[in-house]
Every structure is written in C-alpha cells, then in structure tokens.
Design a protein around this motif. Structure first.
Motif, PDB file in Angstrom:
ATOM      1  N   SER A 184       0.833  -1.104  -0.009  1.00  0.00           N
ATOM      2  CA  SER A 184      -0.030   0.035  -0.058  1.00  0.00           C
ATOM      3  C   SER A 184       0.905   1.343   0.031  1.00  0.00           C
ATOM      4  O   SER A 184       0.535   2.250  -0.507  1.00  0.00           O
ATOM      5  CB  SER A 184      -0.936   0.093   1.298  1.00  0.00           C
ATOM      6  N   GLN A 188       0.676   4.124  -3.223  1.00  0.00           N
ATOM      7  CA  GLN A 188       0.263   5.329  -2.469  1.00  0.00           C
ATOM      8  C   GLN A 188       1.085   6.459  -3.326  1.00  0.00           C
ATOM      9  O   GLN A 188       0.707   7.535  -3.571  1.00  0.00           O
ATOM     10  CB  GLN A 188       0.719   5.793  -1.083  1.00  0.00           C
ATOM     11  N   SER A 265      -5.160  -1.816  -2.261  1.00  0.00           N
ATOM     12  CA  SER A 265      -4.723  -0.581  -2.003  1.00  0.00           C
ATOM     13  C   SER A 265      -5.026   0.593  -3.171  1.00  0.00           C
ATOM     14  O   SER A 265      -5.070   1.607  -2.657  1.00  0.00           O
ATOM     15  CB  SER A 265      -3.042  -0.568  -1.980  1.00  0.00           C
ATOM     16  N   ILE A 282      -5.601   2.291   5.759  1.00  0.00           N
ATOM     17  CA  ILE A 282      -4.867   0.846   5.360  1.00  0.00           C
ATOM     18  C   ILE A 282      -4.559   0.297   6.777  1.00  0.00           C
ATOM     19  O   ILE A 282      -4.461  -0.935   6.868  1.00  0.00           O
ATOM     20  CB  ILE A 282      -3.891   1.102   4.269  1.00  0.00           C
TER      21      ILE A 282
END
Lengths: 369, 309
Positions: A184, A188, A265, A282
């Motif tokens: 994740s 991002q 994600s 998350i």
C-alpha cells in the motif's frame, strides 16, 4: 514505463526502510511466535533398551515431523516434571506411554504413529521367528508390489477437519499482514504523484494513462512479491520450516495474493484525498482484515458467527486459507482453485473500480484550484 | 499559435470556466490575471491538453488538440503551481528523469541538464536532494524540469507562490530572459505586478470568465479617468470616512491595512478638500499619495472587488 521504474528504484534506494522493516518484522514475529523453530515437533524419547523399543525409536527417527532428543528413563521423568510444555515418549518392550499435559492433535497423531510402528514391528518379529529372515524380505517386497488396499486420497470438507501448524500459522499470518503495508505504501505513490503534479507532467510527456498505472502498479507488485519471496525462502531454506512439500504452491498463491493486495490498495487510494488519509485507513483495515481473515489465529477456533461471516471481505482470508490448504492439508493448486480464482476476480474488480475513481478524482483536482 | 475558442468546463454542477476565448501568437508573452478560484488553472489545464473542455476547443497551429494533443505536447512546457518533483532525488536526478521521459538520452541529456541547471542557478547544488532545498530553489527546479525538452511555448501557473523576494526576483529575471529569447509565454498569477512586468498582452479572469483583455495600456485606459489617493493618518476615524463619502459621492472609498484608498475621476483636485475634511474631523494625515491606475484598479473597476480579496 521504464522511466517510472527508474524513478521508483532511485526512490527505493534512498528510502529502503519500508521494505526492509516490513520484511524484518515478518521474520521476527513469525519466528518468535512460532517458538523459534520449524514445524517439526520436539519429542523427548526414552527406551527401556529392549530390541523392540530401540527399533521403534529408530523408525520414529525417520519421520521428518519429529525432532527427537533421546534421554534415559530417569532423565525423561525429570525433564517432564520441569518442562510441562514438552512432549515425552517412553518406549517399552510391548507398550509405550506418551507424557504430555494436554490431549492435543499432535499427541493423538503421535500415539497413532507409535501404535502403527509397534504393530508393524510385532508382525515382522512373528514372521522372522516362525519363517526366518528371508521370508520377511519376501513378505516385505510383496507388500510393496501388491498392496492389500488401494488407497485413494480425497480431502474432507473444511468444516469437518482441523489441522494446526503453529509455525506455518505464524509465518503465513504475519507474511500476509505485513506485506499489506509494503504494497500500500508503494501504491500510494500514484496518489502522491497526482497531488504533486508529477502525474500531469508525465502525461504531458505523452506517457499514456495505461503506462502510468502499469508502471506504478507493476513496481508495487514486484516489491510486495520480493518481500514475500524473501520471507518464504528464508523460512524454508534457512530456518527449515516444513511446508509439507507445498513450497512452490506457496510461491504461486503468494503471487496471486500480492495482486489482490495491490488492487485493494489502489481501491483505497481512489477513495481518499491524501496519502495520510490512505495510510490511516490501510493501517486500520490491515489489522481488521488480519483478525477476521485468520492471520493472528486460526479461524477454526473462532466462535463468533458475526466474525466468521465477515471473513469473506478480508483479502487475507483467501490467501491464508489457500496457503494452509496447500501445505498443512496437502491440497493441490486445483484443490484451492476457488480461493485463487476469487483472489484474481476481486483483484480485477478492484483495479477497474480504483482506476475509474482515480480518473474522476483527477478531474476534481482541476476543479479545486 | 495557440487559440482557445469558446471554452467551457463544468465539474458536476459547478461551471469552472465559461466561454473563454484566448489567443497566443508565437513569441508573445501573455498574462492571465485573476484572483484565486477564478478558473485560471482549469483554463491552463485545457490549453495544455490535460483535461478536455466540456465544450469549445483549443487549436494549436489551427489544428484541434482535442483530437491530436501530441503535436502541442512535444513543444509545450508546463510549470505547474505544485512542486512537481521527486523530493527524495537530487536536482540532477530529477532533471535526468524528466529528460528521459521526453526522450533525451546520452550526451544530449547530460548537456541539456547542465544547461538548465546553469539557467536556473542550481549548478552548485545539482547533487543535493530536493527535499533539502528552500522553497525558492524548488520553484526554480520546477521551472527547469519544464524547459528540458526545449519547448517553444511555456505555460506557467503561479510560479512564484510562497517564496522569498530574492527567489522571486531570480525567477522573474529568468522568465524575462526566456521571453527575450523568443519563448511564447502564458503566465498566470494573481500578482498583477508580475504580469505587468512580463507580459505584453493580458487577459483578466474572474468567476470563470474573461472579463477584459488587451495590452496593459488598453486595459488601463478602462480606468484612465480615475486616480487613486492613498491616505495614511494617525487614526482613521469612521466619521472622517463618512464625511469623505458624503463629499465625494462618486468616489470608491475603501480601507486596506490602515490605508484609506480613494478612487475618483482624475479631473478632480481633491487634496485640499480632503485635508480640510481631515481637519474638521480632527484627523492628522501623515502621508498622501496620488496614484495613476494599475491593473489592480482595472480589476477593481471591472468587478468591484480587489484582486486579492
């Protein structure tokens, strides 16, 4: 796409902490919580020094599932008084006794195996006594060539059987949990690039949206997979964890699980505005999914109907079940097809929804000047 | 030549840009002036092919970029309002990255990177990590990244926001030099003095619409009948302000940072009257400046609001 990989690699070179820390945490947690050993059971054995008990010990030593320490009878009694968490086995001429505090699955399995060994040894002894050593060899060969029973193996319904391996439970659980963060954090970067305007800069350099997403997602996927493989290889080949012959099946399932987590994600970042919001969500979801997906404890011991009903929403559940089935339960990849296909389907769905929402958000960035 | 024809952009129910028409001739420096939220960035995004207009079109050399954005993108440099750089990479690594993205490689990439670093004054800091840079240095590198592929047209979106005066001056000098070298420039800002300094032609935008456009002189002529008197006093009483409004009913009187601004026709000679009213209201005037119209005044004249409101 090469350019994106290059930038991400340079960034990873400067900030390798996430990958390293998540890998190290997986190893530490899995190692410590599994008792610091592989999945073989440590067995303390003493014999009365008769021929039969020594032969039984020899047979036991050939079974990979047990790590055997041989003691004298007195030593065994002494140790078992102090270390009540150990399993002791006293072998006599005609019988045996298992010294354990609890009637666990392992104890039942051990008893069954010792009984089988004693029966086989008695059978062998009777033939050798009555017909000689050569007859036994003849019988033994015919047993191999023409077995009395043809055995066909098929797995039982999962609700009817429960097998537990603490080492694999910890290894798989923490591996699936910690990789959530690694992937994740990498995904991002899409959100960060959009927020900082790098995304637009790349679009203006005629890089297609497909290339942009593919570049970022493939890099995130690879980093997640590398972390999983590092852990799997370390536990299998350095620590010596028993994977019940399912090592390559574990690798295949891990690669599908990484795809699902990457897609998840992506979906999360499509719902939020900032990287910090995404990090918070998350973190919360990873813990919740680990709990309801059976990463921290086997779902078979969970009593709550509500908690069990929620397992279907957890990506960890599909990974965990598939990994346990191909190792502890000895399933083939075909046997866990339902889990693998569910992971792939969910991944595709989440990628499509995630990209669609992110593209709409890109428009909103322009509207919020 | 870059041309916007009847551009509209609607985000759900909000109309961000309404019927915008613009023209940038080769070698021209054009300013897009307007307060925050006026629709400048949305207009720029449409002009640079980043977002599609809801209706209307953008022509690059008379060909619509809606269908073929590639021709424009090859020759376009965009300096976004955000610092669009990788903070963990060095200045040189950032420029190499964006250069490669534009297809530069080998010796050409090295030479262009060095040239740009010199141009933006960061040669001595090229190996430093961007996150250690000051705001001004980051802004300079942000400009550099848009110049690597040698564009012929440069769009700059508020390139001096939030930086110190020295960096601002450096950036303005760099941009001025680019314009002198023949770069076609579209410069957006809400700092009217920057636009006034750099641009020959100006578009003024408010609430999604172009409310005026022309050369500086043309625009100022819109308010050329007026003059602005800036008054400073020990205490600016409300009674004084009211008395001025009563005496100059057609004047626009407003207060900004303890300075009283009076905009009125130039044919009036109000100073003597103002001092008299001040004396009547026991107000001691410490300074009085009579100013000719600025772009700020143009905006005020057109919208009734100050540019930075």
């Amino acid at each position: 796409m090469k350019g994106i990989w290059l930038a991400r690699l340079q960034n990873l070179k400067r900030k390798p902490l996430v990958l390293i820390s998540m890998t190290v945490m997986t190893v530490i947690f899995a190692y410590v919580l599994s008792g610091g050993v592989g999945s073989s059971v440590t067995l303390l054995v003493a014999t009365d020094d008769t021929d039969m008990s020594n032969k039984a010990l020899e047979r036991l030593q050939h079974i990979d599932d047990y790590s055997i320490t041989v003691l004298t009878e007195a030593e065994l009694q002494e140790v078992m008084k102090e270390k009540r968490d150990k399993i002791g086995l006293q072998l006599y001429e005609k019988t045996y006794s298992v010294l354990a505090d609890t009637e666990s699955d392992i104890v039942r399995m051990l008893s069954l195996e010792v009984v089988t060994i004693y029966n086989e040894l008695s059978f062998q002894e009777q033939i050798v006594t009555n017909a000689g050593e050569s007859k036994w060899e003849e019988v033994e060969n015919s047993m191999v060539e023409e077995p009395s029973f043809l055995l066909e193996k098929s797995s039982m319904d999962e609700s009817q059987v429960f097998r537990y391996d603490g080492a694999l439970q910890s290894l798989f659980g923490f591996m699936l949990y910690f990789v959530f963060y690694t992937i994740s954090i990498n995904v991002q970067f899409i959100l960060e690039d959009k927020r900082t305007g790098i995304w637009n800069r790349l679009k203006l350099a005629s890089i297609s949206r497909f290339q942009l997403y593919f570049g970022h997602l493939s890099f995130s996927y690879l980093i997640g997979l590398i972390q999983m493989l590092l852990v799997i290889f370390l536990f299998r080949f350095i620590i010596g964890t028993n994977m019940y012959g399912g090592f390559w099946k574990v690798v295949v399932i891990s690669s599908v699980y990484v795809l699902l987590v990457m897609a998840f994600s992506l979906f999360i970042i499509s719902l939020v505005k900032t990287v910090s919001q995404s990090s918070v969500i998350i973190s919360l979801l990873a813990v919740a999914f680990a709990m309801i997906g059976g990463a921290y404890w086997p779902l078979e011991i969970v009593q709550s109907e509500g908690l069990l009903a929620m397992k279907w929403i957890s990506p960890i559940y599909y990974g965990m079940e598939a990994l346990k089935r191909v190792t502890i339960y000895g399933e083939t990849l075909g046997g866990v097809f339902s889990y693998i296909s569910m992971m792939i389907l969910l991944a595709i769905l989440l990628i499509v929804i995630g990209i669609t929402l992110l593209e709409k958000r890109t428009e909103r960035y322009h509207s919020s000047e | 030549m870059l041309q916007a024809i009847d551009l509209h952009k609607k985000f759900k129910t909000k109309e961000a840009v309404h019927k915008v028409n613009m023209l940038l001739e080769a070698g021209e420096s054009v300013g897009l002036l307007g307060p925050n939220g006026a629709g400048k960035s949305t207009t720029i995004s449409m002009l640079s092919s980043l977002i599609m207009p809801t209706s209307g079109e953008v022509l690059w050399n008379n060909v619509s970029i809606n269908k073929n954005p590639e021709a424009l993108r090859k020759t376009l440099g965009v300096v976004p309002q955000e610092i669009a750089l990788y903070p963990e990479l060095s200045a040189k690594e950032n420029l190499h990255f964006f250069g490669r993205i534009y297809g530069l490689k080998g010796q050409l990439l090295v030479e262009r990177t060095e040239e740009i670093l010199r141009k933006i004054g960061l040669s001595d800091r090229k190996n430093d990590i961007v996150k250690t840079f000051s705001g001004g240095m980051k802004r300079r590198l942000n400009i550099g990244a848009a110049l690597l592929h040698n564009p012929s047209i440069l769009i700059m979106d508020e390139p001096t926001v939030g930086i110190d005066p020295q960096s601002r001056a450096y950036i303005l000098d760099t941009v001025k030099q680019l314009v002198e070298e023949g770069m076609t420039l579209l410069y957006t800002s809400h700092y009217m003095e920057e636009v006034e300094l750099l641009c020959d032609k100006i578009y003024i935008m408010d609430q999604g619409e172009i409310i005026a456009h022309g050369t500086k002189e043309t625009l100022k002529s819109l308010v050329s009948d007026n003059q602005t008197i800036e008054l400073k006093a020990h205490v600016l009483s409300k009674g004084f302000e009211a008395a001025l409004k009563k005496h100059f009913p057609t004047a626009n009187i407003r207060k900004e940072d303890e300075i009283l601004l009076i905009t009125m026709p130039q044919n009036e000679e109000p100073l003597a009257t103002i001092f008299a009213i001040a004396a009547e209201n026991a107000v001691t005037i410490t300074s009085a400046i009579v100013k000719v119209p600025s772009l700020e005044d143009v905006f005020l004249h057109l919208t009734g609001r100050a540019l930075r409101d």
